[in-house]
Design an enzyme around this catalytic site. Structure first.
Site, PDB file in Angstrom:
ATOM      1  N   GLU A  72     -14.459  15.706  25.645  1.00  0.00           N
ATOM      2  CA  GLU A  72     -14.593  14.914  26.867  1.00  0.00           C
ATOM      3  C   GLU A  72     -14.429  13.438  26.505  1.00  0.00           C
ATOM      4  O   GLU A  72     -15.004  12.958  25.524  1.00  0.00           O
ATOM      5  CB  GLU A  72     -15.910  15.178  27.601  1.00  0.00           C
ATOM      6  CG  GLU A  72     -17.174  14.985  26.838  1.00  0.00           C
ATOM      7  CD  GLU A  72     -18.416  15.289  27.671  1.00  0.00           C
ATOM      8  OE1 GLU A  72     -18.317  15.438  28.904  1.00  0.00           O
ATOM      9  OE2 GLU A  72     -19.500  15.381  27.075  1.00  0.00           O
TER      10      GLU A  72
ATOM     11  N   HIS B  66     -16.017  12.693  22.916  1.00  0.00           N
ATOM     12  CA  HIS B  66     -17.152  13.555  22.584  1.00  0.00           C
ATOM     13  C   HIS B  66     -16.691  14.974  22.283  1.00  0.00           C
ATOM     14  O   HIS B  66     -16.259  15.713  23.165  1.00  0.00           O
ATOM     15  CB  HIS B  66     -18.169  13.566  23.730  1.00  0.00           C
ATOM     16  CG  HIS B  66     -19.321  14.486  23.477  1.00  0.00           C
ATOM     17  ND1 HIS B  66     -19.836  15.333  24.436  1.00  0.00           N
ATOM     18  CD2 HIS B  66     -20.054  14.715  22.348  1.00  0.00           C
ATOM     19  CE1 HIS B  66     -20.826  16.029  23.922  1.00  0.00           C
ATOM     20  NE2 HIS B  66     -20.979  15.674  22.659  1.00  0.00           N
TER      21      HIS B  66
ATOM     22  N   ASN C 197     -23.401  17.590  28.139  1.00  0.00           N
ATOM     23  CA  ASN C 197     -24.832  17.613  27.853  1.00  0.00           C
ATOM     24  C   ASN C 197     -25.696  17.549  29.100  1.00  0.00           C
ATOM     25  O   ASN C 197     -26.846  18.008  29.073  1.00  0.00           O
ATOM     26  CB  ASN C 197     -25.194  16.495  26.874  1.00  0.00           C
ATOM     27  CG  ASN C 197     -24.943  16.930  25.441  1.00  0.00           C
ATOM     28  OD1 ASN C 197     -25.200  18.075  25.074  1.00  0.00           O
ATOM     29  ND2 ASN C 197     -24.429  16.039  24.622  1.00  0.00           N
TER      30      ASN C 197
END
Length: 309
Positions: A156, A144, A195
């Site tokens: 990540e 990510h 997130n």
């Protein structure tokens, strides 16, 4: 296979994230096959890559003579079969839709060489939701990137319970080899680390706006000129280690019970979505995000990120 055997990478999806991922990997000296479904999308991607490379030159991140070499390492095509034929790593950057990803990973499993590692750039979807569709779940994980991917120095990596240690280690070594910092998410969770932190902050920000405590400019100023500036140089645990955990404990007991905690989309955001105001992609969100506003904010972000060494 180790990181040194990763010679060619396929990036599937040439949009907002995909073109930047391709740019960065090529700039690190790897061959990249960049795929999307139409030549129009790929033409836009090529223009965005040119723009991104010029910004990297302007900021001193790369030299002028690296531009042509980087572009020569990126092969664009709307032929998925050919783009997957001889790659060692696939990074999927398609829309955030689990059905789309399941279909793609099924195709990856059928079309890629048996050794190929299959990664998704998803922002929130756990790898176990689509890993089995590839028929090689041991070689599936998440890589990510944050936006803009060629400027934010972190990726990540998220493993599922089927991801092999060998796959994880190769992926981690490769990302470090192209100059990124890596955090490994050891257990699947929606939104991963980045997130979950951002959505927690967004939920509280929307609560502050909805309840008239401040407006969107107030929230953005608090982050731009205080919290965000500190966090660019020291993480939350580092900052509050300096403040003293006794003090933080007292603040936490006072504030935590009053924080927003409902899972529903808050009213200010729901109102925007109901009206079709999606931000710069529609020309309006909380801000009147026309082309001038969008270019101004993008340039400010790029300059700020490029200034970090």
């Amino acid at each position: 296979m180790n990181k040194h055997q990763i010679e060619k990478v396929a990036v599937i999806g040439a949009g907002l994230m995909g073109h930047g991922i391709a740019l960065e990997i090529a700039a690190a000296g790897y061959h990249v096959n960049l795929y999307d479904v139409t030549e129009d999308i790929l033409d836009t991607a090529r223009k965005n890559i040119d723009y991104g490379l010029q910004k990297l030159v302007d900021s001193g991140k790369i030299k002028v003579d690296q531009v042509s070499k980087t572009k020569s390492l990126i092969k664009t095509s709307d032929d998925l079969v050919n783009q997957l034929r001889d790659v060692d790593l696939v990074i999927e950057a398609a829309p955030e839709n689990v059905s789309i990803k399941q279909d793609l990973f099924k195709k990856f499993g059928e079309l890629c060489p048996s050794h190929t590692i299959l990664a998704s750039n998803t922002s929130s979807l756990k790898p176990s939701l689509y890993a089995e569709h590839s028929n090689r779940p041991d070689k599936v994980l998440v890589m990510h990137y944050a936006n803009p991917p060629h400027l934010v120095p972190l990726v990540e990596i998220v493993r599922s319970d089927k991801t092999s240690d060998a796959t994880l280690n190769i992926a981690k070594a490769f990302i470090e080899d192209i100059g990124k910092n890596v955090i490994v998410v050891n257990k699947e969770v929606e939104g991963f680390i980045l997130n979950r932190l951002q959505i927690a902050l967004l939920r509280e920000s929307l609560w502050l706006v909805e309840n008239g405590i401040t407006d969107i400019e107030g929230v953005d100023k608090a982050i731009k000129y205080c919290t965000g500036r500190r966090w660019a140089f020291a993480g939350i645990f580092e900052v509050w280690e300096l403040a003293g955990w006794d003090t933080i404990g007292n603040i936490y007991r006072e504030v935590a019970p009053t924080l927003a905690s409902k899972p529903d989309i808050p009213k200010p955001l729901k109102n925007l979505l109901d009206q079709g105001f999606f931000g710069s992609k529609s020309g309006r969100g909380f801000y009147k995000s026309d082309e001038n506003w969008t270019d101004s904010v993008k340039t400010r972000i790029a300059k700020g990120l490029a200034s970090f060494k």
